[in-house]
Motif scaffolding. Structure first.
Motif, PDB file in Angstrom:
ATOM      1  N   VAL A  41       0.832  -1.199   0.000  1.00 28.54           N
ATOM      2  CA  VAL A  41       0.000   0.000   0.000  1.00 28.54           C
ATOM      3  C   VAL A  41       0.868   1.252   0.000  1.00 28.54           C
ATOM      4  O   VAL A  41       0.612   2.215  -0.737  1.00 28.54           O
ATOM      5  CB  VAL A  41      -0.945   0.000   1.217  1.00 28.54           C
ATOM      6  N   LEU A  42       1.919   1.256   0.811  1.00 28.59           N
ATOM      7  CA  LEU A  42       2.830   2.402   0.857  1.00 28.59           C
ATOM      8  C   LEU A  42       3.488   2.621  -0.501  1.00 28.59           C
ATOM      9  O   LEU A  42       3.615   3.751  -0.972  1.00 28.59           O
ATOM     10  CB  LEU A  42       3.900   2.178   1.928  1.00 28.59           C
ATOM     11  N   GLU A  43       3.902   1.534  -1.133  1.00 29.35           N
ATOM     12  CA  GLU A  43       4.532   1.652  -2.449  1.00 29.35           C
ATOM     13  C   GLU A  43       3.549   2.225  -3.461  1.00 29.35           C
ATOM     14  O   GLU A  43       3.897   3.083  -4.281  1.00 29.35           O
ATOM     15  CB  GLU A  43       5.025   0.279  -2.901  1.00 29.35           C
ATOM     16  N   ASP A  44       2.291   1.774  -3.374  1.00 28.37           N
ATOM     17  CA  ASP A  44       1.253   2.259  -4.282  1.00 28.37           C
ATOM     18  C   ASP A  44       1.021   3.760  -4.097  1.00 28.37           C
ATOM     19  O   ASP A  44       0.849   4.500  -5.071  1.00 28.37           O
ATOM     20  CB  ASP A  44      -0.048   1.489  -4.029  1.00 28.37           C
ATOM     21  N   VAL A  45       1.038   4.228  -2.835  1.00 31.72           N
ATOM     22  CA  VAL A  45       0.772   5.635  -2.551  1.00 31.72           C
ATOM     23  C   VAL A  45       1.952   6.525  -2.929  1.00 31.72           C
ATOM     24  O   VAL A  45       1.802   7.533  -3.619  1.00 31.72           O
ATOM     25  CB  VAL A  45       0.420   5.823  -1.055  1.00 31.72           C
ATOM     26  N   PHE A  46       3.156   6.142  -2.498  1.00 32.37           N
ATOM     27  CA  PHE A  46       4.318   7.015  -2.667  1.00 32.37           C
ATOM     28  C   PHE A  46       4.932   6.941  -4.067  1.00 32.37           C
ATOM     29  O   PHE A  46       5.707   7.823  -4.445  1.00 32.37           O
ATOM     30  CB  PHE A  46       5.369   6.691  -1.614  1.00 32.37           C
ATOM     31  N   CYS A  47       4.584   5.918  -4.854  1.00 35.92           N
ATOM     32  CA  CYS A  47       5.131   5.836  -6.211  1.00 35.92           C
ATOM     33  C   CYS A  47       4.453   6.823  -7.157  1.00 35.92           C
ATOM     34  O   CYS A  47       4.964   7.097  -8.246  1.00 35.92           O
ATOM     35  CB  CYS A  47       5.000   4.417  -6.760  1.00 35.92           C
ATOM     36  N   ARG A  48       3.318   7.359  -6.752  1.00 37.75           N
ATOM     37  CA  ARG A  48       2.513   8.205  -7.639  1.00 37.75           C
ATOM     38  C   ARG A  48       3.163   9.570  -7.924  1.00 37.75           C
ATOM     39  O   ARG A  48       2.673  10.304  -8.766  1.00 37.75           O
ATOM     40  CB  ARG A  48       1.119   8.409  -7.039  1.00 37.75           C
ATOM     41  N   PHE A  49       4.227   9.865  -7.216  1.00 34.68           N
ATOM     42  CA  PHE A  49       4.905  11.143  -7.426  1.00 34.68           C
ATOM     43  C   PHE A  49       6.184  10.981  -8.251  1.00 34.68           C
ATOM     44  O   PHE A  49       6.875  11.954  -8.531  1.00 34.68           O
ATOM     45  CB  PHE A  49       5.215  11.786  -6.075  1.00 34.68           C
ATOM     46  N   GLY A  50       6.473   9.722  -8.642  1.00 37.43           N
ATOM     47  CA  GLY A  50       7.593   9.449  -9.517  1.00 37.43           C
ATOM     48  C   GLY A  50       8.904   9.231  -8.789  1.00 37.43           C
ATOM     49  O   GLY A  50       9.110   9.719  -7.678  1.00 37.43           O
ATOM     50  N   SER A  51       9.788   8.473  -9.417  1.00 33.91           N
ATOM     51  CA  SER A  51      11.175   8.227  -8.996  1.00 33.91           C
ATOM     52  C   SER A  51      11.323   7.523  -7.649  1.00 33.91           C
ATOM     53  O   SER A  51      12.384   7.581  -7.032  1.00 33.91           O
ATOM     54  CB  SER A  51      11.982   9.529  -8.991  1.00 33.91           C
ATOM     55  N   LEU A  52      10.272   6.839  -7.158  1.00 35.28           N
ATOM     56  CA  LEU A  52      10.396   6.091  -5.910  1.00 35.28           C
ATOM     57  C   LEU A  52      11.299   4.874  -6.127  1.00 35.28           C
ATOM     58  O   LEU A  52      11.077   4.085  -7.045  1.00 35.28           O
ATOM     59  CB  LEU A  52       9.022   5.632  -5.416  1.00 35.28           C
ATOM     60  N   ILE A  53      12.309   4.723  -5.279  1.00 37.07           N
ATOM     61  CA  ILE A  53      13.230   3.582  -5.394  1.00 37.07           C
ATOM     62  C   ILE A  53      12.743   2.416  -4.556  1.00 37.07           C
ATOM     63  O   ILE A  53      12.587   1.302  -5.045  1.00 37.07           O
ATOM     64  CB  ILE A  53      14.653   3.995  -4.957  1.00 37.07           C
ATOM     65  N   GLU A  54      12.507   2.679  -3.267  1.00 37.83           N
ATOM     66  CA  GLU A  54      12.027   1.605  -2.400  1.00 37.83           C
ATOM     67  C   GLU A  54      11.362   2.172  -1.153  1.00 37.83           C
ATOM     68  O   GLU A  54      11.523   3.343  -0.809  1.00 37.83           O
ATOM     69  CB  GLU A  54      13.188   0.687  -1.981  1.00 37.83           C
ATOM     70  N   VAL A  55      10.614   1.291  -0.477  1.00 37.08           N
ATOM     71  CA  VAL A  55       9.951   1.611   0.782  1.00 37.08           C
ATOM     72  C   VAL A  55      10.545   0.719   1.861  1.00 37.08           C
ATOM     73  O   VAL A  55      10.703  -0.489   1.662  1.00 37.08           O
ATOM     74  CB  VAL A  55       8.429   1.367   0.691  1.00 37.08           C
ATOM     75  N   HIS A  56      10.885   1.310   2.994  1.00 33.67           N
ATOM     76  CA  HIS A  56      11.476   0.532   4.088  1.00 33.67           C
ATOM     77  C   HIS A  56      10.757   0.854   5.388  1.00 33.67           C
ATOM     78  O   HIS A  56      10.614   2.014   5.762  1.00 33.67           O
ATOM     79  CB  HIS A  56      12.964   0.849   4.237  1.00 33.67           C
ATOM     80  N   LEU A  57      10.265  -0.178   6.079  1.00 27.75           N
ATOM     81  CA  LEU A  57       9.652  -0.013   7.391  1.00 27.75           C
ATOM     82  C   LEU A  57      10.633  -0.468   8.464  1.00 27.75           C
ATOM     83  O   LEU A  57      11.308  -1.490   8.302  1.00 27.75           O
ATOM     84  CB  LEU A  57       8.361  -0.833   7.499  1.00 27.75           C
ATOM     85  N   VAL A  58      10.708   0.289   9.552  1.00 25.71           N
ATOM     86  CA  VAL A  58      11.603  -0.064  10.647  1.00 25.71           C
ATOM     87  C   VAL A  58      10.911  -1.119  11.510  1.00 25.71           C
ATOM     88  O   VAL A  58       9.837  -0.854  12.060  1.00 25.71           O
ATOM     89  CB  VAL A  58      11.950   1.171  11.494  1.00 25.71           C
ATOM     90  N   PRO A  59      11.494  -2.326  11.631  1.00 24.87           N
ATOM     91  CA  PRO A  59      10.853  -3.404  12.396  1.00 24.87           C
ATOM     92  C   PRO A  59      10.570  -2.996  13.843  1.00 24.87           C
ATOM     93  O   PRO A  59      11.408  -2.416  14.516  1.00 24.87           O
ATOM     94  CB  PRO A  59      11.898  -4.543  12.341  1.00 24.87           C
ATOM     95  N   GLY A  60       9.346  -3.293  14.291  1.00 28.92           N
ATOM     96  CA  GLY A  60       8.973  -3.036  15.667  1.00 28.92           C
ATOM     97  C   GLY A  60       8.638  -1.590  15.986  1.00 28.92           C
ATOM     98  O   GLY A  60       8.353  -1.263  17.140  1.00 28.92           O
ATOM     99  N   ARG A  61       8.683  -0.716  14.974  1.00 28.86           N
ATOM    100  CA  ARG A  61       8.380   0.696  15.217  1.00 28.86           C
ATOM    101  C   ARG A  61       7.359   1.187  14.193  1.00 28.86           C
ATOM    102  O   ARG A  61       7.172   0.561  13.142  1.00 28.86           O
ATOM    103  CB  ARG A  61       9.656   1.539  15.139  1.00 28.86           C
TER     104      ARG A  61
END
Length: 465
Positions: free
Chosen positions: A396-416
């Motif tokens: 879902v995050l990738e779907d939302v943040f890719c809409r502005f272009g040039s998104l490389i990757e999404v990273h979530l911090v485990p446990g936070r």
């Protein structure tokens, strides 16, 4: 390993409460520049720049103490995300914890907008609102009443949209109201006398609680619920939810299925959500399809909806009515027995699956999706995202943040409840931050900020929400 640039008396740092700011700035920002930037909001009693004990260099962290909490809150609202000195990164501004606090996170805006007051027992909700509206826009007012008699207990809550408005009300209202900030709504502090917090349209409950929703599941016994397997189909549905969904969110979800003609969130006598809604469709097929697809659907993620048929009072004993129900039942059973390949047998023309269409529910218009940048692209900008009450799924995050272009990757911090978004183009990242900061996606509120450069991460104060 750190010290304040200038030593000042510390005994009054938390008087009044929430009058001290914690700010993350560029290391080049000086105490004088901070004082000049923040002094427009009120009387500054002290500025401290945190420095490394060995190198005596700024760590990019500072504290600003105001004479009033309303001044500090206004400064936070206006200065967060602003650039203090040209060429430096935007400043991040929060209300600092009290020095006696044992919590490992800074004070969040939601804890600063609801006040608790003592009022005459003759006050109505309208009287309460009229008394306190001079200090700012009010989201809701609630009077605590005796559960048995319905009489006022002389206590109430007022929820403002901004922390500075609540602070102004506490500072300036008549002292007989004894206004104070209300305790955050959690399962531990919820009482049987007051269940109105859910009217905020936000999640309630402790961050570490297994169930983060204060609202109880609506009692299905309130309605004559019927199971589709018995053949009692209707065009009317009852939806139950533990999350505090708004009328608009429920309407948008059920309007995905064509033919919806009625949708109403049920409320009690005080205007508070009861945790269920009634939905009616213009045809039987749409109602059955909505029940089959949305019963058990998680919206927002983690909150499973319960959708059942409700007796709509219509006569379904006619031959036409029986044929319609048998036709729908046959199609549903065919979908169940024949597997995914025929699961869309009831799909209206031009209508895609509910799960894909409703995957992104947000309060902002998003541009269409764009392709991701190559994985080996150099990151020109990173965004730091804080989620409340819990992180969104990676897809879902990738779907939302890719809409502005040039998104490389999404990273979530485990446990936070935080994550990072890497962009190959700074302008795309800036646009994403401008559009998405403070917005709600699938019931999750996001704070989107510029992340510190990787080389500075080891020096940052740990941030948890």
């Amino acid at each position: 390993m750190e010290e304040y640039a200038s030593k000042q008396p510390t005994e009054n740092l938390d008087d009044p409460p929430n009058s001290r700011l914690f700010a993350v700035t560029s290391r080049s920002i000086t105490e004088d520049e901070l004082r000049e930037s923040f002094s427009v909001f009120g009387d500054i009693q002290g500025v401290w720049v945190v420095k490394d004990k060995q190198t005596k260099e700024s760590k990019g962290i500072c504290y600003v103490k105001f004479a009033k909490s309303s001044q500090a809150c206004l400064a936070m609202e206006e200065m967060h995300g602003k650039v203090l000195v040209e060429g430096t990164k935007p400043v991040k501004v929060f209300i600092a914890q009290s020095r006696s606090s044992t919590r490992h996170r800074d004070v969040e805006d939601e804890e600063l907008t609801r006040i608790f007051v003592m009022i005459p027992k003759t006050f109505s909700e309208e009287d309460l609102k009229n008394t306190f509206k001079e200090y700012g826009d009010i989201e809701y007012c609630v009077i605590i009443r005796n559960k048995t008699t319905g009489e006022s207990k002389g206590l109430g809550y007022v929820r403002y949209y901004k922390p500075s408005q609540a602070a102004l009300a506490i500072e300036n209202c008549d002292k007989t109201y004894r206004a104070i900030l209300a305790e955050p709504r959690t399962k531990a502090t919820a009482t049987e006398d007051y269940t109105g917090g859910a009217a905020r349209g936000e999640y309630m409950g402790g961050a570490d609680s297994m169930n983060q929703y204060a609202l109880p599941m609506a009692d299905p016994g309130t309605y004559p619920v019927m199971d589709y397997r018995s053949g009692d189909f209707t065009r009317c549905l009852m939806m139950s939810t533990r999350a505090a969904l708004t009328q608009e969110q429920i309407f948008a979800l059920f309007d995905i299925i064509p033919g919806m003609e009625y949708c109403e969130l049920q409320r009690d006598a005080y205007g508070m959500s009861k945790g269920h809604a009634l939905i009616r469709y213009s045809n039987l097929g749409s109602a059955v399809y909505a029940k089959e697809k949305l019963n058990g659907f998680e919206y927002p993620p983690g909150n499973r909806l319960a959708v059942n048929f409700v007796d709509d009072g219509e006569d379904r004993s006619s031959p036409v009515g029986r044929m319609a129900m048998q036709f729908v039942a046959a199609q549903m059973m065919s979908a169940v027995w024949n597997g995914p390949s025929t699961s869309q047998v009831m799909k209206p023309p031009g209508f895609s699956a509910v799960s894909s269409m409703s995957r992104i529910q947000t309060d902002v218009n998003l541009p269409p999706p764009k392709k991701l940048a190559l994985p080996d692209s150099k990151a020109k900008e990173r965004l730091f995202v804080v989620f409340s009450p819990s992180p969104l799924p990676l897809d879902v995050l990738e779907d939302v943040f890719c809409r502005f272009g040039s998104l490389i990757e999404v990273h979530l911090v485990p446990g936070r409840k935080v994550g990072y978004m890497k962009y190959a183009d700074k302008q795309c990242a800036d646009e994403a931050m401008a559009v998405l900061h403070g917005r709600v996606v699938n019931g999750v509120k996001m704070k989107v900020m510029l992340a510190d450069p990787p080389r500075e991460e080891s020096h940052k104060r740990p941030r948890t929400y």
